[in-house]
Design an enzyme around this catalytic site. Structure first.
Site, PDB file in Angstrom:
ATOM      1  N   LYS A 164     -16.614 -17.594  -2.175  1.00  0.00           N
ATOM      2  CA  LYS A 164     -15.219 -17.990  -1.982  1.00  0.00           C
ATOM      3  C   LYS A 164     -15.192 -19.498  -1.679  1.00  0.00           C
ATOM      4  O   LYS A 164     -15.902 -19.963  -0.810  1.00  0.00           O
ATOM      5  CB  LYS A 164     -14.623 -17.200  -0.815  1.00  0.00           C
ATOM      6  CG  LYS A 164     -13.130 -17.235  -0.722  1.00  0.00           C
ATOM      7  CD  LYS A 164     -12.630 -16.118   0.201  1.00  0.00           C
ATOM      8  CE  LYS A 164     -11.119 -16.076   0.227  1.00  0.00           C
ATOM      9  NZ  LYS A 164     -10.622 -14.887   0.973  1.00  0.00           N
ATOM     10  N   GLU A 198      -3.694  -0.814   6.402  1.00  0.00           N
ATOM     11  CA  GLU A 198      -2.584  -0.768   7.358  1.00  0.00           C
ATOM     12  C   GLU A 198      -2.292   0.663   7.818  1.00  0.00           C
ATOM     13  O   GLU A 198      -1.972   0.899   8.981  1.00  0.00           O
ATOM     14  CB  GLU A 198      -1.332  -1.393   6.740  1.00  0.00           C
ATOM     15  CG  GLU A 198      -1.363  -2.923   6.691  1.00  0.00           C
ATOM     16  CD  GLU A 198      -2.150  -3.469   5.521  1.00  0.00           C
ATOM     17  OE1 GLU A 198      -2.638  -2.672   4.681  1.00  0.00           O
ATOM     18  OE2 GLU A 198      -2.299  -4.708   5.452  1.00  0.00           O
ATOM     19  N   ARG A 212       3.874  -0.026   3.853  1.00  0.00           N
ATOM     20  CA  ARG A 212       3.065   1.080   3.319  1.00  0.00           C
ATOM     21  C   ARG A 212       2.622   2.062   4.389  1.00  0.00           C
ATOM     22  O   ARG A 212       2.097   3.115   4.092  1.00  0.00           O
ATOM     23  CB  ARG A 212       1.850   0.553   2.561  1.00  0.00           C
ATOM     24  CG  ARG A 212       0.875  -0.232   3.371  1.00  0.00           C
ATOM     25  CD  ARG A 212      -0.367  -0.614   2.565  1.00  0.00           C
ATOM     26  NE  ARG A 212      -0.046  -1.192   1.258  1.00  0.00           N
ATOM     27  CZ  ARG A 212      -0.990  -1.584   0.383  1.00  0.00           C
ATOM     28  NH1 ARG A 212      -2.263  -1.458   0.690  1.00  0.00           N
ATOM     29  NH2 ARG A 212      -0.662  -2.087  -0.768  1.00  0.00           N
TER      30      ARG A 212
END
Ligand code: TPP
Ligand code: DXP
Ligand code: MG
Length: 589
Positions: free
Chosen positions: A255, A335, A363
């Site tokens: 990254k 989540e 969600r």
């Protein structure tokens, strides 16, 4: 390590790319230079506009290889999460639009089907692309399009989301639908990726794994392959394609690759960089205020623990994590698990504070409803990025949480108007031990402290005018615009009262009673209209038999585009000028 062309070096290949067919027309020996040109353009543009620099620097070679081996848009290519699709956009004819990135009317920071037929999955909510790939592959098969391939690029962070495993379970069970899963394994979400999965991926990378999770689940496995080696990547993807069965290509990337400042960024590898021309702060960020008061509470309340879904620093929990490493839990981009685990913690005597961006909590609605509220679990949800966020566009505005929590029996919802109220209200939330509480605030810097001049129960009166027949009720930080509008209106000879409800749910009877004494009430909030604070107050006023005219000022019942928070609040008439204009027009109507 690949170098980056000097900022002044003229790009030779990038300007000629109108689409992937031009890319496939380039000779292999041109590709390293193209990769350098792309990196230089990413750094030049994204450092100016703001956006996801680290993730996209990590997928330059991967994306070039994907678009050389597969033939978009005949083949379907989906990205999880969409924040890593800048290179995909550059290679599909949009390289010269990056000066408009994440701006009103400009290039979206995520795939966008209006922009290109090469873009399929627009939301930037993680862990959904494999599900889309499953659906697309089924549709291709039903349409007799067996020649059309489906490729899903999924980050190792996104792979910690449960929906990925639901999709993998289905994909592996369909050998006739050879979906190619390209795992972009850079070991990071923002932080190093949480849970056991990254350990298994490391073992696969180091070739010391006792088994292979993907093979055991029924996939062919190709890799690990160096995601920055163009030839190796093309070879791996070509090998995966000819297998004609569900396959995982395990790519190992860095990254921030090729930009030392990103590669050395221990915090999050420059996951998101701010625009170069950021405006001066109007006060401490809401997030930092939360982080500070959370630290104070942590010192006073040993039962308080914190949960993040792979966003420790973005939600402000880093200071808490440093001081209480045993009381912070990063569950990955999960989540729903965060909420259920919080319910478990609460049931066993702790008071969890779950810090999640408003839009990402959507969600986990069922888990909020059934695992916390039904159990009267003392869980506090801290929803950062509530209301209009800005440059991330429709999938990021936190405009649904008030409506969702309005459906949750026993849930209490608070919206602080300034940092002082955030400190007070968060303490009130964690003091509740008989059900879920919610504290919500927007992205960005907080404003000035707004003093109270009176109280109606738990509500604060901010502007009192003895003869006023109009009441403004702003939610949270919109109180600043409301008091500024009140000052404008007084200059126009229209006195108004302003009050901050502080608690949106349950509504304080004293507030309802006070509102019922006005001829006209305006509720003001950057939320969706259905289930808004205005809706709730209207219902209570009706039940109280009040004859008050209530105007519920909200966002539209639609998706809200990307722009700055300031410009969007102005667009929807929720800034001081807009509110003053609306009230004047109504008062003189
Ligand atoms: C449901 C959901 N939760 C949180 C986020 C915020 N988020 C955006 S990117 C990201 C990390 C993604 O990590 P990874 O998939 O490994 O991609 P990378 O940035 O490493 O390339 C997170 C947590 C999100 N987009 N969706
Ligand atoms: C891609 C994603 O979902 C997040 O990285 C998002 O961009 C959050 O942005 P802010 O933290 O800047 O609000
Ligand atoms: Mg990653």
């Amino acid at each position: 390590m690949s170098t980056v062309l000097g900022a002044d070096a003229a790009a030779r290949f990038l300007p000629g790319l109108r689409g992937p067919e031009d890319l496939r027309g380039l000779p292999a020996d041109a590709l390293p230079t193209l990769a350098e040109e792309i990196r230089a353009e990413l750094i030049r543009q994204v450092c100016r506009t703001g956006g996801h620099l680290g993730p996209n620097l990590g997928v330059v070679e991967l994306t070039i290889a994907v678009h050389r081996i597969f033939q978009s848009p005949a083949d379907a290519i989906v990205w999880d999460t969409g924040h890593q699709a800048y290179v995909h956009k550059m290679l599909t004819g949009r390289w010269d639009s990056f000066d408009t990135l994440r701006q009103a009317g400009g290039l979206s920071g995520y795939p966008n089907r209006v922009e290109s037929t090469h873009d399929l999955v627009e939301n930037s909510h993680a862990s959904t692309a494999l599900g889309h790939a499953d659906g697309i592959a089924k549709a291709f098969e039903l349409a007799g399009n067996r020649g059309r391939r489906v490729v899903a690029i999924v980050g190792d962070g996104a792979l910690t989301g449960g929906m990925c495993w639901e999709a993998l379970n289905n994909l592996a069970a369909a050998p006739s639908r050879p979906v190619v899963v390209v795992l972009n394994d850079n070991g990071r979400s923002y932080e190093p990726t949480a849970g056991y999965l990254p350990r298994h991926l490391r073992q696969l990378r180091d070739n010391v794994a006792r088994g292979n999770l993907f093979e055991d689940l029924g996939f062919a496995y190709v890799g690990p392959v160096d995601g920055h080696d163009l030839a190796a990547m093309e070879g791996a993807l070509r090998a995966a394609a000819v297998l004609r069965r569900p396959v995982v290509v395990h790519c190992v990337t860095t990254k921030g690759k090729g930009y030392r400042a990103a590669e050395d960024d221990e915090a999050d590898r420059m996951h998101t960089v701010s625009p170069a021309a950021s405006s001066a702060a109007s006060g401490p960020s809401w997030t930092s205020v939360f982080g500070d008061v959370m630290l104070e509470i942590g010192r006073q309340r040993p039962d308080v623990v914190a949960i993040t879904a792979a966003m420790l620093r973005p939600t402000g929990l880093h200071p808490f994590a440093l001081e209480f490493p045993d009381r912070i839990f990063d569950v990955g981009i999960a989540e729903q698990h965060a909420v259920v685990s919080a319910a478990g913690l609460a049931g066993a005597g702790m008071h969890p504070v779950v810090a999640i961006y408003s839009t990402f909590l959507n969600r986990a609605f069922d888990q909020v409803l059934m695992d916390t509220a039904l159990h009267h679990a003392p869980v506090t949800f801290v929803l950062d990025r509530a209301g209009i966020t800005g440059p991330d566009g429709p999938s990021h505005h936190g405009m649904w949480d008030v409506g969702l929590f309005g459906l949750v029996p026993g849930a209490r919802v608070a919206a602080p108007r300034d940092p002082e109220q955030l400190r007070i209200l968060l303490r009130e939330c964690v003091a509740c031990d008989d059900g879920p509480t919610v504290l919500r605030f927007p992205r960005g810097d907080s404003g000035r402290t707004l003093a109270s001049v009176g109280r109606w129960g738990s509500a604060s009166v901010l502007r009192a005018e003895p003869d006023a027949q109009i009441l403004l009720l702003p939610v949270g930080p919109l109180a600043e615009a409301a008091v500024d509008a009140a000052d404008q209106l007084r200059r126009h000879g229209v006195p108004v009262v302003v009050a901050d409800p502080r608690w949106l749910q349950p509504l304080d009877p004293a507030l309802v009673q006070a509102a019922g004494r006005f001829r006209t009430v305006f509720t003001i909030e950057d939320n969706a209209p259905s289930g808004s604070f205005g809706d709730a107050l209207a219902r209570e006023l009706r039940q109280a038999g009040a004859t008050t005219h209530l105007h519920s000022l909200t966002l539209p019942a639609d998706f809200v585009p990307a722009s700055s928070r300031k410009d969007l609040l102005h667009t929807y008439g929720l800034d001081a000028d807009g509110l003053a204009q609306t009230v004047l027009t109504t008062a003189r109507g």
